[in-house]
Design an enzyme around this catalytic site. Sequence first.
Site, PDB file in Angstrom:
ATOM      1  N   GLY A  13      33.748  41.189  47.387  1.00 19.43           N
ATOM      2  CA  GLY A  13      34.393  40.506  46.255  1.00 19.43           C
ATOM      3  C   GLY A  13      33.673  40.798  44.961  1.00 19.43           C
ATOM      4  O   GLY A  13      32.900  41.766  44.883  1.00 19.43           O
ATOM      5  N   ASN A  14      33.920  40.000  43.940  1.00 22.02           N
ATOM      6  CA  ASN A  14      33.211  40.164  42.666  1.00 22.02           C
ATOM      7  C   ASN A  14      33.082  38.803  41.985  1.00 22.02           C
ATOM      8  O   ASN A  14      33.617  37.810  42.470  1.00 22.02           O
ATOM      9  CB  ASN A  14      33.911  41.205  41.784  1.00 22.02           C
ATOM     10  CG  ASN A  14      35.311  40.781  41.411  1.00 22.02           C
ATOM     11  OD1 ASN A  14      35.505  39.819  40.682  1.00 22.02           O
ATOM     12  ND2 ASN A  14      36.317  41.490  41.928  1.00 22.02           N
ATOM     13  N   HIS A  15      32.374  38.779  40.847  1.00 18.75           N
ATOM     14  CA  HIS A  15      32.025  37.503  40.212  1.00 18.75           C
ATOM     15  C   HIS A  15      33.096  36.950  39.273  1.00 18.75           C
ATOM     16  O   HIS A  15      32.837  36.003  38.555  1.00 18.75           O
ATOM     17  CB  HIS A  15      30.720  37.660  39.420  1.00 18.75           C
ATOM     18  CG  HIS A  15      29.516  37.832  40.293  1.00 18.75           C
ATOM     19  ND1 HIS A  15      29.111  36.874  41.179  1.00 18.75           N
ATOM     20  CD2 HIS A  15      28.660  38.865  40.426  1.00 18.75           C
ATOM     21  CE1 HIS A  15      28.038  37.284  41.816  1.00 18.75           C
ATOM     22  NE2 HIS A  15      27.748  38.505  41.380  1.00 18.75           N
ATOM     23  N   SER A  16      34.281  37.524  39.244  1.00 19.69           N
ATOM     24  CA  SER A  16      35.307  37.016  38.332  1.00 19.69           C
ATOM     25  C   SER A  16      35.633  35.554  38.648  1.00 19.69           C
ATOM     26  O   SER A  16      35.822  35.178  39.804  1.00 19.69           O
ATOM     27  CB  SER A  16      36.574  37.865  38.476  1.00 19.69           C
ATOM     28  OG  SER A  16      37.623  37.247  37.773  1.00 19.69           O
TER      29      SER A  16
END
Length: 203
Positions: A13-16
């Site tokens: 995933g990512n930090h958005s």
Amino acid sequence: PTYEAIDPVRFIGNHSSGKMGFEIAKAAANLGAEVFLISGPSHQKVNHSFIHRVDVKSAEEMYNACHKYYGEADIAILSAAVADYRPKNVATQKIKKKDSSLVIELEPTKDILKSLGEAKKNQLLVGFALETENEVENAKGKIVKKNLDLIILNSLQDKGAGFATDTNKITVIDAEFNEKSFELKSKKAVAVDIINEIINKVS
Ligand code: CTP
């Protein structure tokens, strides 16, 4: 963000935070637009009678949902932090720990924005660009490559801009390469600026 499964319990995933997209949805709905808000996994909440929330997990699910609603849309704004790659093979059982290193092969996901640019009829198509260098040049390249009407550029070199912050600093560039830079503002205020720029384009 999108979540790309590795096995039944793990993902890439990512930090958005999703905050920018939700604020844009609210700014548009507050002006009377009917909004389909297609969101990856996010803690953001929304309760507005003009906003229909469509929850997805992966880039592939987001691609399918975007294409489902795009044909009927007047304006499409793509602010999601879509994974560019996903595990090529998703393990059906939880991967067990071993002493050796683990290699996960990644394959590209579909570029949703580019595919909407290719399918464009009368929609106004707005993309985002998150850049760390050659910001304006790269953003202009994305306008051409993805057949966009507007691009919202965030530079990670600007303090307070980008992921997981409450503020953002944007430059809006149109298909004629006109540029307009805005001050650092709350994401709520930035969303209003973005919607106003879109209204200027369609009116
Ligand atoms: N985007 C998309 N589908 C993807 C990846 C990105 O629709 N698989 C969209 C984003 O929502 C954003 C725009 O494309 O509106 C630009 O995303 P960005 O990450 O800045 O650029 P990329 O095209 O992924 O290129 P690069 O990572 O090389 O800068």
